[in-house]
Design an enzyme around this catalytic site. Sequence first.
Site, PDB file in Angstrom:
ATOM      1  N   ARG A  27       0.755  -1.208  -0.117  1.00 52.82           N
ATOM      2  CA  ARG A  27       0.123   0.007  -0.070  1.00 52.82           C
ATOM      3  C   ARG A  27       0.792   1.336   0.054  1.00 52.82           C
ATOM      4  O   ARG A  27       0.108   2.187  -0.109  1.00 52.82           O
ATOM      5  CB  ARG A  27      -0.999   0.015   1.298  1.00 52.82           C
ATOM      6  N   LYS A  86       4.426 -18.211   8.262  1.00 55.99           N
ATOM      7  CA  LYS A  86       3.951 -18.290   9.561  1.00 55.99           C
ATOM      8  C   LYS A  86       3.562 -17.054  10.180  1.00 55.99           C
ATOM      9  O   LYS A  86       4.193 -16.094  10.055  1.00 55.99           O
ATOM     10  CB  LYS A  86       4.641 -19.382  10.498  1.00 55.99           C
ATOM     11  N   ASP A 135       8.486 -22.131   6.435  1.00 55.36           N
ATOM     12  CA  ASP A 135       9.101 -22.302   7.842  1.00 55.36           C
ATOM     13  C   ASP A 135      10.331 -22.092   7.832  1.00 55.36           C
ATOM     14  O   ASP A 135      11.262 -23.093   7.448  1.00 55.36           O
ATOM     15  CB  ASP A 135       8.370 -23.609   8.535  1.00 55.36           C
ATOM     16  N   HIS A 136      11.160 -21.158   8.294  1.00 55.06           N
ATOM     17  CA  HIS A 136      12.756 -20.760   7.865  1.00 55.06           C
ATOM     18  C   HIS A 136      13.356 -21.763   8.627  1.00 55.06           C
ATOM     19  O   HIS A 136      14.619 -22.101   8.100  1.00 55.06           O
ATOM     20  CB  HIS A 136      13.250 -19.522   8.103  1.00 55.06           C
ATOM     21  N   LYS A 156      17.273 -24.656   7.107  1.00 57.84           N
ATOM     22  CA  LYS A 156      18.585 -24.732   7.790  1.00 57.84           C
ATOM     23  C   LYS A 156      19.051 -26.268   7.467  1.00 57.84           C
ATOM     24  O   LYS A 156      18.465 -27.165   7.525  1.00 57.84           O
ATOM     25  CB  LYS A 156      18.588 -24.631   9.255  1.00 57.84           C
ATOM     26  N   GLU A 162      16.843 -18.740  23.411  1.00 58.89           N
ATOM     27  CA  GLU A 162      17.067 -17.525  22.811  1.00 58.89           C
ATOM     28  C   GLU A 162      17.560 -16.713  24.048  1.00 58.89           C
ATOM     29  O   GLU A 162      16.987 -16.374  25.273  1.00 58.89           O
ATOM     30  CB  GLU A 162      16.015 -16.786  22.154  1.00 58.89           C
ATOM     31  N   ASP A 202       4.534 -19.738  19.660  1.00 55.94           N
ATOM     32  CA  ASP A 202       5.333 -19.232  18.613  1.00 55.94           C
ATOM     33  C   ASP A 202       6.601 -19.859  18.061  1.00 55.94           C
ATOM     34  O   ASP A 202       6.823 -19.810  17.171  1.00 55.94           O
ATOM     35  CB  ASP A 202       6.107 -17.827  19.615  1.00 55.94           C
ATOM     36  N   HIS A 249       8.094 -24.650  14.804  1.00 54.05           N
ATOM     37  CA  HIS A 249       9.350 -25.049  14.649  1.00 54.05           C
ATOM     38  C   HIS A 249       9.953 -26.331  15.248  1.00 54.05           C
ATOM     39  O   HIS A 249      10.470 -27.133  14.551  1.00 54.05           O
ATOM     40  CB  HIS A 249      10.530 -23.920  14.949  1.00 54.05           C
ATOM     41  N   LYS A 293      12.723 -17.930  26.228  1.00 57.17           N
ATOM     42  CA  LYS A 293      13.448 -16.349  25.927  1.00 57.17           C
ATOM     43  C   LYS A 293      14.093 -16.290  27.268  1.00 57.17           C
ATOM     44  O   LYS A 293      14.071 -16.735  28.124  1.00 57.17           O
ATOM     45  CB  LYS A 293      12.557 -15.608  25.737  1.00 57.17           C
ATOM     46  N   LYS A 352      22.055 -18.716  23.307  1.00 57.64           N
ATOM     47  CA  LYS A 352      21.177 -18.988  21.971  1.00 57.64           C
ATOM     48  C   LYS A 352      21.636 -20.221  21.463  1.00 57.64           C
ATOM     49  O   LYS A 352      22.704 -20.372  20.842  1.00 57.64           O
ATOM     50  CB  LYS A 352      21.278 -17.555  20.986  1.00 57.64           C
TER      51      LYS A 352
END
Length: 510
Positions: A47, A155, A184-185, A189, A223, A242, A247, A348, A353
């Site tokens: 937009r 997602k 789904d990234h 991997k 993380e 999440d 994942h 988290k 990580k």
Amino acid sequence: MKKVANQMLVIFGASGDLTARKLVPALYNLYKGEHLPENFVVLGTSRSDMTDEEFRKKVVAESSFLQSQLKEQSEDFVKKFTEKLFYQDLGKRYTDSYDKLANRIAYLNEEFGTEENYIFYLSTPPSLYETIAKNLCEEGLTKEDRGWKRIIVEKPFGYDLASAKALNEGLHHYFEESQVYRIDHYLGKETVQNLLVTRFSNSIFEPLWNRNYIHHVEITNAETVGVEKRGGYYDKSGALRDMFQSHLLQIVSLLVMEPPINSNAEEIRDEKVKALKSLRIMKDEDDILENTLRGQYVESTVSGKKVKGYRQEDGVDPDSTTETYAAVRFFVDNWRWKGVPFYVRTAKRMPTKVTEAVIHFKTPHHQVFSSQDVYRQDNKLIIRIQPDEGILIKFGVKVPGLGFHVEQANMDFYYSDLDSAQVMDAYERLLLDAMQGDSTLYARADEVEAAWEFVDPILKCWKESDKVTTYGYAAGTWGPKNSDELIEEKFGWRNPGDLLTDESGFCILS
């Protein structure tokens, strides 16, 4: 490598962060690696009112995500890539007619010879998926009478089972399932994909990959960051939605699945769906309370810096019980895995990580030699997905000197050792797969719904039961103090460090 057909990539929501941060850098690397077809065009649309030149400046010339890479190439090389990018203003609303967009697509197709092969990438909220699909259909842009048409959606694939089904049904009104690519990234991997190769290409693992030899399986996704600027979104989502539902259950499916007939995409996806459907669904409240644990990080000092608690984050309800730590114990009801517990946690504000899967093998039934560390005497296969990607095997060796005392030794492999290998970024791999029509690493509709069927009762119980406790844990630690109690017998979680071979268990508090 399979030849990539001439085609056009149309990105909806192209003025957003994902296009500049992930999609265009991935396309640039594919161009640099000579993976793109001769006739290839990217048309961004949203937009925002931009010209082609303004769009090119935003996502290439002035993009902070490409600066270091652009310096490595000549101006002519960068110019040729940039000239493949175009932009079309969609108007004030996504619900308005797409006639101007359709005309621009038709013009670019004729001008650059993309043979009416189109991929529509929806970098938009899921609430717009059906609207965009409908408008594309009304302009005749979903028909495959001349050239193929594919649609990629990001997602989250729904908020629960009901919304996931509604989302799938909405897309299926306008696209066949074979045309829909749910990205789904995590599946892009290399180390996630290597789970399949590790299992099915090695006779030292596959014969042992069952209840007779495996004691339990644990998966950790940790993380170090908090919710950052996503407090408003995260407070309505939580760790289970999440990360776990998407994942981590994807990783579970690859660990659990039976050998596919061959490496064909549908054969692999069929087995993944069967694996997810074999997870024992917990419907009883007591069962859920016994096998799940949720926590939330609280204010602490990490590496000398004061860190806010979750409830102090922007956009978060001061009385929120939304979990930033979720741990689930479950079982798989089939012959291979009968009685083997699976432990999966995501959180988290952890010390490290990291994402890894750990296969704990059973100890020999008769212990001939004494171990220096009876709590770590089991053999382990550790598959590190990030960072320091690789595979680690922990096994017993004799301690030098008199007697037969045993301690654990490491045998490790690192992807970084493969100097000759060009490891693609997740988005590079997934975009290239979609361009080639390979859906192996994309989630199918029944796969998404099977994952939600398992998670839905837990979410419902956590929301409605007054018996559910949200435990606090200091930011920078490995979660609630009682989290190890979820794991049976003498075992606890493996608390990894930054390096694959690290296993200190320390928390970062100062």
